[in-house]
Enzyme design. Structure first.
Site, short mmCIF file in Angstrom:
data_model
loop_
_atom_site.label_atom_id
_atom_site.label_comp_id
_atom_site.label_asym_id
_atom_site.label_seq_id
_atom_site.Cartn_x
_atom_site.Cartn_y
_atom_site.Cartn_z
N ARG A 105 0.86 -1.18 0.00
CA ARG A 105 0.00 0.00 0.00
C ARG A 105 0.90 1.24 0.00
NH1 ARG A 105 -2.60 2.83 4.94
NH2 ARG A 105 -3.47 4.54 3.74
N HIS A 150 -2.87 11.00 1.10
CA HIS A 150 -2.37 10.65 2.43
C HIS A 150 -1.88 11.96 3.07
CE1 HIS A 150 -0.80 7.12 4.96
NE2 HIS A 150 -0.48 8.20 5.65
N GLU A 196 -6.97 8.04 6.63
CA GLU A 196 -7.25 8.61 7.95
C GLU A 196 -7.85 10.01 7.86
OE1 GLU A 196 -4.12 8.23 10.82
OE2 GLU A 196 -4.05 6.06 10.61
N ASN A 336 -6.99 1.32 10.34
CA ASN A 336 -5.63 1.61 10.78
C ASN A 336 -5.67 1.61 12.29
OD1 ASN A 336 -4.88 2.05 8.14
ND2 ASN A 336 -4.26 4.20 8.43
N TYR A 338 -3.38 1.10 15.97
CA TYR A 338 -2.10 1.00 16.65
C TYR A 338 -2.25 0.78 18.15
CZ TYR A 338 0.09 2.74 12.36
OH TYR A 338 0.53 2.88 11.07
N GLU A 405 -3.19 -0.58 8.28
CA GLU A 405 -1.96 -0.17 8.96
C GLU A 405 -1.93 -0.74 10.35
OE1 GLU A 405 -0.83 4.00 9.31
OE2 GLU A 405 -1.55 4.36 7.27
C1 NOJ Z 1 -1.07 6.54 10.55
C2 NOJ Z 1 -0.67 7.30 9.33
O1 NOJ Z 1 -1.49 6.95 8.26
C3 NOJ Z 1 0.79 7.11 8.98
O2 NOJ Z 1 1.12 8.07 8.04
C4 NOJ Z 1 1.65 7.23 10.22
O3 NOJ Z 1 3.01 7.14 9.93
C5 NOJ Z 1 1.24 6.17 11.21
N1 NOJ Z 1 -0.12 6.43 11.59
C6 NOJ Z 1 2.09 6.11 12.48
O4 NOJ Z 1 1.90 7.25 13.23
#
Ligand code: NOJ
Length: 503
Positions: A105, A150, A196, A336, A338, A405
Site C-alpha cells: 500500500r 495521504h 485517515e 488503521n 495502533y 496499517e
Molecule cells: C497513521 C498514518 O497513516 C501514517 O502516516 C503514520 O506514519 C502512522 N499512523 C504512524 O503514526
C-alpha cells in the site's frame, strides 16, 4: 570429534539463529494458519517515503510548505529527501519481494501528478514514476493498494481554503481521482480515496498536529469532513460509471481509530466508549456504509450547537441526493489501528465549542500497558481483536475488512527489535487471527507500517516504525534489515505466527 561435524553443527547453529523466533513465542499465540488468500503487505505514504520534493515538475504539498516555512519538524528531518524512495524503486521493490509480501500500500502525491492540484496541468514525469512503480510491483506479484490522498494536498489548493472550500476541493479531487483511474486502473485493483480522514480533518482544521493546521475549533473538522466525504462519494460513482465494468477494482477509504473500551463497569463509561468510537470511526464508516453520519453524532452536535446559541448544527447535513451517493460507496472496510484507550464519561455542560467537547469523553491509557516511543501509543494487543469485532458488529464484514496499517514505534537505530516490534506484530496478529478463526470475522489482509523507517511527520525520524533501518546521514540512505524484518518475512511467507501451524 570429526572436523566436518563441527562445521555442520556450527552452520546449523548460525542459520537456525536467524530464523529462530521462539524467544518471543508464548502459549496464547494463535497457531492457526491465516486464510490462504489473506494478503500480508506493507504500507507507506508519499510524503513520508519519496523525498524528491521539488523534482521533475512536482509542486509543493502542504507538508513541503511546512518544511520550508515553519519550525514544526526536527531540524533537518523532513520529507525533502526523506528515505529517498523516489530514486530507489528497484531497490525497494527488491526489499518488498525479499520480504515475501503479497501487497504494498503506497500513496500518490497529488502535487507530483498535478502540481497545481488542478487537471489542466498534468505532470507526465510524475505519472510515469508511479506507472513504473506499479509495473515493477506487478512484475513481482505484489498487489498495489493505492491511496490517493495521504494528508498531502497541493499547497496551492490549501491557499484557497483546502478542505474547507467545497466548490474547490470536491471537483478538484474528483478530477484527480478520474485521472488516476484512467492512468493506472488497469493495473490497480485496490484503491483508497483518503487516508485517515479523521486526522486530515481534526488534525488539519480543528485541533492541530497535521498540516495545514488551519484551525477552526467547533467547525473546521466538520466542514472538512463534509467536503471530503462528498469528494469520496463522487469519485466512487465516477468509478462505477466509467471504469468498474472494465477494471473490476475495489474502492474504499482508510479509516483509523484506536480501540476504546469503558474505563469502569458503569453504564455511563460504556456509553462514552461507544460514543467515542462513533465519533472517530463511525464518522466516516456510517456515511459510506449507510449514507449519513452516526445518529449520536448528529444528535449531540446539534443539541450542543443550539445550546451554544447557534440556530443550526455546526455539523453540515447532506442532501438526500448526497446521502444516496454516499450510501454503499465502499467495496471493502478498513482499519488503521495502533493503540487503545479507556473511556471515562465526562459531563459536557458549558464547556468550550470544539470537536473534543462534542465527544466529551476522557481517554486514558493504563500505566501497565507498555509505552512506545510515540506519546499517544501504548501497547494493548486485545484491542486489535475487539476493534475488528466492533466494526463487524456495527458495519458488517460481507465485503471484507483489511487492516490497512499496524506498527510499533521506537526511538533511533534499534536493529534488535524482535523482542519489541516483533512481539508487537505477533501479539496483534494473534488477536486478528482469533477474530478470524474464533469470532468468524472476514478479515482479508494486514499491512504492516512500514517496511523502512521514514518521515514520521513532525517527529521526523526521531520516532521510527520500519522493519528496515535507514541511514539518514548517508547520501545513499542505506537500508538495513532489523530483526523484525526477518520475523515479518516468516509470517508473510508461511501465514503462521509460530513454528508450526494447523488449519
Ligand atoms: C497513521 C498514518 O497513516 C501514517 O502516516 C503514520 O506514519 C502512522 N499512523 C504512524 O503514526
Amino acid at each position: 570429534m570429526d572436523f566436518r561435524l563441527v562445521i555442520i553443527f556450527f552452520i546449523a547453529l548460525t542459520t537456525s539463529r536467524a530464523d529462530d523466533f521462539s524467544s518471543i513465542y508464548s502459549d496464547d499465540v494463535s497457531n492457526k494458519y491465516f486464510p490462504e488468500n489473506f494478503l500480508f503487505g506493507y504500507a507507506s505514504a508519499a510524503y513520508q517515503y519519496e523525498g524528491a520534493w521539488d523534482e521533475d515538475g512536482k509542486g509543493p504539498s502542504v507538508w513541503d510548505w511546512d518544511a520550508h516555512n515553519t519550525n514544526w519538524f526536527p531540524v533537518g528531518q523532513n520529507g525533502d529527501i526523506g528515505p529517498d524512495g523516489y530514486h530507489k524503486t528497484d531497490e525497494d521493490v527488491g526489499i518488498l519481494k525479499a520480504q515475501g509480501v503479497q501487497a504494498y500500500r503506497f500513496s500518490i502525491a497529488w502535487s507530483r501528478v498535478l502540481p497545481t492540484g488542478l487537471i489542466d496541468n498534468i505532470n507526465q514525469k510524475g505519472l510515469d514514476y508511479y506507472k513504473d512503480l506499479i509495473a515493477k510491483l506487478k512484475a513481482n506479484n505484489i498487489e498495489p493498494l493505492v491511496t490517493m490522498h495521504h494528508w498531502d494536498i497541493p499547497r496551492v489548493l490549501e491557499e484557497q481554503g483546502g478542505f474547507l472550500n467545497t466548490s474547490l476541493i470536491v471537483p478538484a479531487f474528483v478530477d484527480y481521482a478520474t485521472l488516476l483511474f484512467k492512468t493506472y486502473g488497469n493495473d490497480v485493483k485496490y484503491w483508497a480515496t483518503f487516508n485517515e480522514p479523521k486526522q486530515t480533518c481534526a488534525g488539519g482544521y480543528e485541533w492541530g498536529g497535521i498540516s495545514p493546521q488551519n484551525l477552526h475549533p467547533g467547525f473546521g473538522a466538520y466542514l472538512c469532513s463534509y467536503n471530503l466525504l462528498k469528494a469520496h462519494a463522487k469519485a466512487y460513482r465516477v468509478y462505477d460509471e466509467q471504469f468498474r465494468a472494465s477494471q473490476n477494482g475495489f474502492i474504499s477509504m482508510v479509516i483509523d481509530t484506536p480501540w476504546i473500551e469503558p474505563a469502569t463497569d458503569s453504564a455511563l463509561d460504556a456509553e462514552a466508549a461507544e460514543r467515542n468510537l462513533q465519533f472517530f470511526y463511525g464518522w466516516w464508516a456510517n456515511p459510506i456504509v449507510n449514507g449519513d453520519y452516526p445518529e449520536i453524532m448528529k444528535e449531540r452536535v446539534r443539541e450542543r450547537s443550539l445550546r451554544e446559541g447557534y440556530n443550526r448544527s455546526r455539523l453540515p447535513s447532506f442532501t438526500d441526493e448526497e446521502k444516496q451517493e454516499l450510501k454503499g460507496s465502499y467495496d471493502y472496510l478498513t482499519i488503521n489501528m495502533y493503540t487503545s484507550n479507556l473511556a471515562t464519561y465526562i459531563n459536557d455542560v458549558d464547556n468550550a465549542v470544539n470537536f473534543a467537547n462534542d465527544i466529551s469523553v476522557l481517554l486514558t491509557q493504563p500505566a501497565d500497558w507498555e509505552q512506545t516511543a510515540a506519546d499517544w501509543f501504548r501497547v494493548y494487543p486485545p484491542g486489535a481483536r475487539r476493534v475488528i469485532n466492533w466494526i463487524r458488529d456495527r458495519f458488517g464484514d460481507e465485503k471484507g475488512i483489511i487492516v490497512t496499517e499496524n506498527g510499533y514505534t521506537d526511538f533511533g537505530n534499534n536493529l534488535q527489535d524482535l523482542d519489541t516490534r516483533g512481539r508487537y506484530h505477533m501479539n496483534y496478529l494473534s488477536n486478528i487471527n482469533d477474530a478470524i478463526h474464533v469470532d468468524g470475522v472476514n478479515v482479508t489482509g494486514y499491512m504492516a507500517w512500514s517496511f523502512i523507517n521514514d518521515v514520521e511527520w513532525y517527529a521526523g525520524w526521531i520516532v521510527n516504525l520500519g522493519h528496515y533501518y535507514v541511514d539518514f546521514d548517508s547520501p545513499a540512505r542505506t537500508r538495513t534489515p532489523k530483526e523484525s524484518a526477518a520475523y515479518y518475512r516468516k509470517i508473510a511467507t508461511t501465514k503462521c505466527l509460530v513454528d508450526s501451524c494447523v488449519n
